[in-house]
Design a protein around this motif. Structure first.
Motif, PDB file in Angstrom:
ATOM      1  N   GLN A  91       0.817  -1.201   0.000  1.00  0.00           N
ATOM      2  CA  GLN A  91       0.000   0.000   0.000  1.00  0.00           C
ATOM      3  C   GLN A  91       0.859   1.264   0.000  1.00  0.00           C
ATOM      4  OE1 GLN A  91      -3.754  -0.392   2.500  1.00  0.00           O
ATOM      5  NE2 GLN A  91      -2.424  -1.852   3.541  1.00  0.00           N
ATOM      6  N   ALA A  92       2.085   1.157  -0.502  1.00  0.00           N
ATOM      7  CA  ALA A  92       2.985   2.313  -0.495  1.00  0.00           C
ATOM      8  C   ALA A  92       2.448   3.451  -1.347  1.00  0.00           C
ATOM      9  CB  ALA A  92       4.374   1.887  -0.983  1.00  0.00           C
ATOM     10  N   LEU A  93       1.729   3.124  -2.414  1.00  0.00           N
ATOM     11  CA  LEU A  93       1.225   4.155  -3.320  1.00  0.00           C
ATOM     12  C   LEU A  93      -0.201   4.592  -3.007  1.00  0.00           C
ATOM     13  CD1 LEU A  93       2.610   2.896  -6.751  1.00  0.00           C
ATOM     14  CD2 LEU A  93       3.438   4.799  -5.381  1.00  0.00           C
ATOM     15  N   GLY A  94      -0.920   3.850  -2.178  1.00  0.00           N
ATOM     16  CA  GLY A  94      -2.297   4.211  -1.894  1.00  0.00           C
ATOM     17  C   GLY A  94      -3.075   3.012  -1.388  1.00  0.00           C
ATOM     18  N   PRO A  95      -4.389   3.181  -1.194  1.00  0.00           N
ATOM     19  CA  PRO A  95      -5.222   2.072  -0.712  1.00  0.00           C
ATOM     20  C   PRO A  95      -5.256   0.922  -1.721  1.00  0.00           C
ATOM     21  CG  PRO A  95      -6.588   3.902  -1.445  1.00  0.00           C
ATOM     22  CD  PRO A  95      -5.168   4.400  -1.436  1.00  0.00           C
ATOM     23  N   CYS A  96      -5.511  -0.248  -1.207  1.00  0.00           N
ATOM     24  CA  CYS A  96      -5.466  -1.448  -2.047  1.00  0.00           C
ATOM     25  C   CYS A  96      -6.643  -1.500  -3.015  1.00  0.00           C
ATOM     26  CB  CYS A  96      -5.480  -2.708  -1.178  1.00  0.00           C
ATOM     27  SG  CYS A  96      -3.942  -3.014  -0.305  1.00  0.00           S
ATOM     28  N   ARG A  97      -6.379  -2.031  -4.187  1.00  0.00           N
ATOM     29  CA  ARG A  97      -7.407  -2.401  -5.156  1.00  0.00           C
ATOM     30  C   ARG A  97      -7.050  -3.802  -5.642  1.00  0.00           C
ATOM     31  NH1 ARG A  97      -8.692   1.975  -3.516  1.00  0.00           N
ATOM     32  NH2 ARG A  97      -9.519   3.762  -4.676  1.00  0.00           N
ATOM     33  N   GLY A  98      -8.042  -4.633  -5.813  1.00  0.00           N
ATOM     34  CA  GLY A  98      -7.756  -5.975  -6.306  1.00  0.00           C
ATOM     35  C   GLY A  98      -8.998  -6.840  -6.335  1.00  0.00           C
ATOM     36  N   GLY A  99      -8.954  -7.883  -7.144  1.00  0.00           N
ATOM     37  CA  GLY A  99     -10.125  -8.712  -7.378  1.00  0.00           C
ATOM     38  C   GLY A  99     -10.365  -9.753  -6.305  1.00  0.00           C
ATOM     39  N   ILE A 100     -11.562 -10.315  -6.359  1.00  0.00           N
ATOM     40  CA  ILE A 100     -11.956 -11.462  -5.538  1.00  0.00           C
ATOM     41  C   ILE A 100     -12.275 -12.600  -6.490  1.00  0.00           C
ATOM     42  CG2 ILE A 100     -13.670 -12.382  -3.941  1.00  0.00           C
ATOM     43  CD1 ILE A 100     -14.003  -9.665  -2.752  1.00  0.00           C
ATOM     44  N   ARG A 101     -11.609 -13.730  -6.309  1.00  0.00           N
ATOM     45  CA  ARG A 101     -11.791 -14.886  -7.189  1.00  0.00           C
ATOM     46  C   ARG A 101     -12.427 -16.033  -6.414  1.00  0.00           C
ATOM     47  NH1 ARG A 101      -6.928 -17.585 -10.740  1.00  0.00           N
ATOM     48  NH2 ARG A 101      -7.219 -15.594 -11.820  1.00  0.00           N
ATOM     49  N   PHE A 102     -13.510 -16.586  -6.973  1.00  0.00           N
ATOM     50  CA  PHE A 102     -14.136 -17.789  -6.435  1.00  0.00           C
ATOM     51  C   PHE A 102     -13.858 -18.934  -7.407  1.00  0.00           C
ATOM     52  CE2 PHE A 102     -17.708 -15.312  -4.048  1.00  0.00           C
ATOM     53  CZ  PHE A 102     -16.774 -14.919  -3.104  1.00  0.00           C
ATOM     54  N   HIS A 103     -13.002 -19.854  -7.014  1.00  0.00           N
ATOM     55  CA  HIS A 103     -12.643 -20.977  -7.871  1.00  0.00           C
ATOM     56  C   HIS A 103     -12.153 -22.114  -6.987  1.00  0.00           C
ATOM     57  CE1 HIS A 103     -10.456 -23.334 -10.942  1.00  0.00           C
ATOM     58  NE2 HIS A 103     -11.283 -22.773 -11.801  1.00  0.00           N
ATOM     59  N   GLN A 104     -12.468 -23.354  -7.388  1.00  0.00           N
ATOM     60  CA  GLN A 104     -12.150 -24.503  -6.552  1.00  0.00           C
ATOM     61  C   GLN A 104     -10.647 -24.705  -6.348  1.00  0.00           C
ATOM     62  OE1 GLN A 104     -13.745 -24.570  -9.417  1.00  0.00           O
ATOM     63  NE2 GLN A 104     -13.167 -26.286 -10.745  1.00  0.00           N
ATOM     64  N   LYS A 105      -9.816 -24.141  -7.227  1.00  0.00           N
ATOM     65  CA  LYS A 105      -8.369 -24.293  -7.099  1.00  0.00           C
ATOM     66  C   LYS A 105      -7.704 -23.100  -6.425  1.00  0.00           C
ATOM     67  CE  LYS A 105      -7.646 -27.471 -10.962  1.00  0.00           C
ATOM     68  NZ  LYS A 105      -6.883 -27.716 -12.219  1.00  0.00           N
ATOM     69  N   MET A 106      -8.495 -22.188  -5.913  1.00  0.00           N
ATOM     70  CA  MET A 106      -7.938 -21.004  -5.258  1.00  0.00           C
ATOM     71  C   MET A 106      -7.179 -21.407  -4.002  1.00  0.00           C
ATOM     72  SD  MET A 106      -7.689 -17.760  -5.579  1.00  0.00           S
ATOM     73  CE  MET A 106      -7.270 -16.316  -4.642  1.00  0.00           C
ATOM     74  N   ASN A 107      -5.989 -20.847  -3.825  1.00  0.00           N
ATOM     75  CA  ASN A 107      -5.191 -21.106  -2.627  1.00  0.00           C
ATOM     76  C   ASN A 107      -4.347 -19.876  -2.317  1.00  0.00           C
ATOM     77  OD1 ASN A 107      -2.830 -21.256  -4.327  1.00  0.00           O
ATOM     78  ND2 ASN A 107      -3.360 -23.381  -4.779  1.00  0.00           N
ATOM     79  N   LEU A 108      -3.544 -19.965  -1.270  1.00  0.00           N
ATOM     80  CA  LEU A 108      -2.758 -18.809  -0.840  1.00  0.00           C
ATOM     81  C   LEU A 108      -1.712 -18.432  -1.877  1.00  0.00           C
ATOM     82  CD1 LEU A 108      -2.236 -16.733   1.361  1.00  0.00           C
ATOM     83  CD2 LEU A 108      -0.667 -18.361   2.446  1.00  0.00           C
ATOM     84  N   SER A 109      -1.130 -19.413  -2.541  1.00  0.00           N
ATOM     85  CA  SER A 109      -0.125 -19.130  -3.562  1.00  0.00           C
ATOM     86  C   SER A 109      -0.727 -18.300  -4.692  1.00  0.00           C
ATOM     87  CB  SER A 109       0.459 -20.432  -4.124  1.00  0.00           C
ATOM     88  OG  SER A 109       1.316 -20.177  -5.214  1.00  0.00           O
ATOM     89  N   ILE A 110      -1.913 -18.672  -5.152  1.00  0.00           N
ATOM     90  CA  ILE A 110      -2.572 -17.922  -6.223  1.00  0.00           C
ATOM     91  C   ILE A 110      -2.971 -16.539  -5.736  1.00  0.00           C
ATOM     92  CG2 ILE A 110      -4.603 -17.857  -7.717  1.00  0.00           C
ATOM     93  CD1 ILE A 110      -4.452 -20.877  -7.917  1.00  0.00           C
ATOM     94  N   ALA A 111      -3.442 -16.437  -4.483  1.00  0.00           N
ATOM     95  CA  ALA A 111      -3.806 -15.127  -3.942  1.00  0.00           C
ATOM     96  C   ALA A 111      -2.589 -14.200  -3.891  1.00  0.00           C
ATOM     97  CB  ALA A 111      -4.413 -15.288  -2.550  1.00  0.00           C
ATOM     98  N   LYS A 112      -1.437 -14.726  -3.511  1.00  0.00           N
ATOM     99  CA  LYS A 112      -0.219 -13.907  -3.449  1.00  0.00           C
ATOM    100  C   LYS A 112       0.252 -13.522  -4.854  1.00  0.00           C
ATOM    101  CE  LYS A 112       3.032 -15.022  -0.576  1.00  0.00           C
ATOM    102  NZ  LYS A 112       4.026 -15.828   0.169  1.00  0.00           N
ATOM    103  N   PHE A 113       0.183 -14.478  -5.761  1.00  0.00           N
ATOM    104  CA  PHE A 113       0.582 -14.176  -7.146  1.00  0.00           C
ATOM    105  C   PHE A 113      -0.312 -13.098  -7.759  1.00  0.00           C
ATOM    106  CE2 PHE A 113      -1.837 -16.057 -10.809  1.00  0.00           C
ATOM    107  CZ  PHE A 113      -1.290 -15.259 -11.815  1.00  0.00           C
ATOM    108  N   LEU A 114      -1.630 -13.217  -7.549  1.00  0.00           N
ATOM    109  CA  LEU A 114      -2.554 -12.213  -8.077  1.00  0.00           C
ATOM    110  C   LEU A 114      -2.332 -10.858  -7.406  1.00  0.00           C
ATOM    111  CD1 LEU A 114      -5.853 -14.322  -8.281  1.00  0.00           C
ATOM    112  CD2 LEU A 114      -4.434 -13.572 -10.197  1.00  0.00           C
ATOM    113  N   GLY A 115      -2.060 -10.880  -6.097  1.00  0.00           N
ATOM    114  CA  GLY A 115      -1.811  -9.628  -5.387  1.00  0.00           C
ATOM    115  C   GLY A 115      -0.546  -8.944  -5.860  1.00  0.00           C
ATOM    116  N   PHE A 116       0.493  -9.725  -6.118  1.00  0.00           N
ATOM    117  CA  PHE A 116       1.751  -9.169  -6.612  1.00  0.00           C
ATOM    118  C   PHE A 116       1.563  -8.558  -8.001  1.00  0.00           C
ATOM    119  CE2 PHE A 116       6.050 -10.047  -8.595  1.00  0.00           C
ATOM    120  CZ  PHE A 116       6.680  -8.986  -7.964  1.00  0.00           C
ATOM    121  N   GLU A 117       0.880  -9.292  -8.877  1.00  0.00           N
ATOM    122  CA  GLU A 117       0.625  -8.778 -10.222  1.00  0.00           C
ATOM    123  C   GLU A 117      -0.246  -7.520 -10.176  1.00  0.00           C
ATOM    124  OE1 GLU A 117       1.536 -10.025 -13.360  1.00  0.00           O
ATOM    125  OE2 GLU A 117       2.930 -11.370 -12.351  1.00  0.00           O
TER     126      GLU A 117
END
Length: 634
Positions: A268-294
């Motif tokens: 949040q160095a540049l401002g408040p967070c923006r990002g999607g919410i994904r509902f999928h059976q293969k969702m896990n912490l690794s994917i959440a971190k990868f999506l957050g980084f991207e």
């Protein structure tokens, strides 16, 4: 052959044998798996030491010794009874048991026999490694074939076993191949050390490690010029906050289910967070971190300086009723509403989350927060002025492709375009491609892809939307349009094309697909989804001089639209589609030139296939690094 006069003696001896065999039956209480009775009355003596799957192999001599012990016991009986025992087909029994085991091995691949505390037990390999330890009631002490087969079948259908299978599949998705091991050979020692540190900390997060590896590779020249950025990158790769929580919900039958929820506030160095919410059976912490980084890099590259976040759940909305989805979304928001707000985190649509889901999420947020802050992007009920919110990301992809072609003095009109995916982004991409005069020819789903050599038009796209709304298969399209073909278990990347726009999921294009694209004449690939190409695919495309437009630059349209929606002026003004599209085009143009300038500053020519790929990461990282430096070590 039976001897005369042996009737009474034979009955007495058989009673003794049955008594001995009954005493040797043992009731097994297994720690992981199932309880079965294993005894030599129904199995050959070698059964206790012979594995079905995964058990330790035994030498033939051990089996022969067990057989000799049993024969020695029988030899102590009266002579007449010995003759009777010899007359029984022992070897035939052994063959039957072997066939029985083969049946187990074919039907119950998780079953294996092992010796624990001196006794033979049947275990479930899946539950032993992934399941919770549990006990099951014994099925009597007879140990018959039917009893044991019944126990195997019941365990195979148990909820505990299915839970262990689900965890096993999730673990397979997280298995990291030896990709990061080759990083040092590809990068400088300093850049390789960053990857090595990330891999040491999160060795099983395959998607996250892959995205980090791509980013660090793009930043190699930046890091080489200023070693200060090594420390910044190490801090950036650790999210500011990771939230993992339980999401219980009740289905329409009254049964309770539990899913796992995730939200990663990456930076949040540049401002408040923006990002999607994904509902999928293969969702896990690794994917959440990868999506957050991207998302962090994408937001930093956009004209609006924002922080990045991502999250979701392993909940699968497919096949669920509206009430079930509403109850799940409300349960999800019960935990997350503390972290949402205009100055904290503003969630948006992602895979499996559309207008319906965002409406339910915001409704529960409004109820718990006690006010209407309008801080969620996506649903039309929060944005009455913009008519292009759901189209913005897709339209931005096409605008970005036009910018690339303009740099090459080419036009998109008449170019054949292959598109993957069958969601809202893919369908809007088709719509915009038709509007600019291109020829989109494919869409795809999880089971195959559809190709229409005549190309899609507005009528055909409308029909595709109807198929999607009615949850029908893409195969039904070819029933209406005879020239179209649907290919099962295939991808569209071998179709002749000029431009490819993958809008499916991460790593949908592997090395073989990349080679097919090159052979099909593809010159430009615009990433419509996050990280759609595997590292091997990226290498193959770059070697063939295919220009790659990364998702963090080409997919910035959604960020732009979200910020316009949340701008106070837009809430009181009505923007026409033309005005909104004009602002979107201008924002995409700024993003495009910002990436090219950063690439040029570090020695990448605009004709290079690495220019946009590396320039986008460089520009985004420098913006974040400056903010992190100014704010100190926080």
């Amino acid at each position: 052959m039976l001897l005369p006069g042996g009737g009474p003696g034979m009955n007495s001896t058989m009673g003794d044998i049955n008594l001995i065999q009954a005493q040797r039956h043992l009731v097994r209480s297994l720690d992981e798996g199932i309880d079965l009775e294993i005894g030599p009355g129904d199995d050959d003596p070698s059964f206790s030491n012979t594995p079905l799957i995964g058990g330790p192999t035994q030498e033939p001599s051990a089996e022969e010794q067990d057989e000799s012990k049993q024969m020695a016991m029988v030899s102590q009986l009266p002579n007449d009874d010995q003759d009777m025992s010899k007359a029984q087909p022992a070897k035939r029994k052994k063959k039957v048991v072997k066939r029985w085991r083969e049946e187990w091995a074919d039907t119950y691949k998780w079953a294996y026999v092992d010796v624990k505390e001196g006794t033979a037990r049947i275990f479930c390999s899946v539950c032993k490694e992934y399941g919770r330890k549990h006990r099951r009631n014994p099925y009597g002490n007879e140990g018959s074939r039917n009893m044991q087969m019944s126990a195997l079948e019941e365990h195979n259908n148990s909820l505990l076993h299915k839970e262990a299978l689900r965890l096993q599949m999730a673990s397979k998705d997280k298995i990291v191949a030896d990709k990061p091991i080759n990083v040092k050979a590809l990068m400088s020692k300093t850049a390789g050390s960053i990857i090595e540190a990330a891999l040491k900390r999160d060795p099983h997060e395959a998607e996250f490690i892959q995205s980090v590896q791509e980013a660090v590779h793009a930043l190699e020249r930046v890091i080489a010029k200023n070693s200060h950025y090594v420390n910044i990158m190490e801090r950036l790769l650790e999210p500011e906050r990771m939230i993992v929580f339980r999401v219980p919900w009740v289905d329409d039958k009254g049964e309770t289910h539990v899913n796992r929820g995730f939200r990663v506030h990456f930076n949040q160095a540049l401002g408040p967070c923006r990002g999607g919410i994904r509902f999928h059976q293969k969702m896990n912490l690794s994917i959440a971190k990868f999506l957050g980084f991207e998302q962090t890099l994408k937001n930093a590259l956009s004209p609006y300086k924002l922080g990045g976040a991502a999250g979701g759940s392993d909940f699968d909305p497919k096949g669920k009723s509206d009430n079930e989805i509403m109850r799940f979304c409300q349960s999800f928001m019960n935990e997350m509403y503390h972290y949402f707000g205009p100055d904290k985190d503003l969630p948006s649509e992602e895979m499996g989350v559309g207008i319906r889901e965002m409406g339910y999420l915001f409704g529960q947020y409004r109820r718990l927060a006690g006010n209407f802050q309008g801080s969620f992007t996506g649903p039309r009920i929060f944005w009455s002025g913009s008519s292009l919110r759901t189209e913005a990301t897709a339209y931005g992809l096409v605008f970005f492709a036009q910018l690339i072609l303009a740099e090459l003095n080419k036009d998109i009109k008449g170019l054949r375009c292959v598109v993957s995916g069958f969601g809202k982004i893919a369908l809007h991409v088709l719509e915009k491609l038709v509007a600019v005069g291109a020829l989109p020819i494919t869409v795809s789903d999880s089971k195959g892809y559809l190709v229409d050599e005549d190309g899609f038009d507005y009528v055909k796209i409308s029909f595709l939307r109807d198929l999607k709304a009615q949850q029908r298969s893409l195969r039904d399209y070819s029933k209406t349009y005879a020239r179209a073909k649907y290919y099962d278990e295939a991808k569209p990347w071998n179709e002749r094309c000029d431009v490819a726009i993958p809008c499916g999921s991460q790593n949908e294009i592997d090395q073989v697909d990349a080679i097919n694209l090159v052979n099909s004449g593809c010159h430009i690939l615009v990433e419509g989804s996050n990280m759609p190409c595997s590292p091997e695919a990226v290498d193959a495309l770059k070697k063939a001089n295919v220009l790659i437009a990364p998702a963090m630059a080409a997919g910035a349209g959604g960020v732009v639209a979200g910020e316009i929606e949340l701008n106070h002026e837009c809430n009181v003004m009505h923007w026409s589609p033309e005005d909104f599209e004009s602002k979107l085009q201008e924002a995409m143009k700024q993003t495009f030139h910002r990436a090219l300038k950063a690439a040029n500053d570090f020695g990448y020519q605009k004709e290079s296939p690495e220019a946009l790929l590396h320039g986008a990461v460089i520009s985004a990282f420098l913006a974040i690094a400056q903010a992190m430096t100014d704010q100190g070590c926080v």
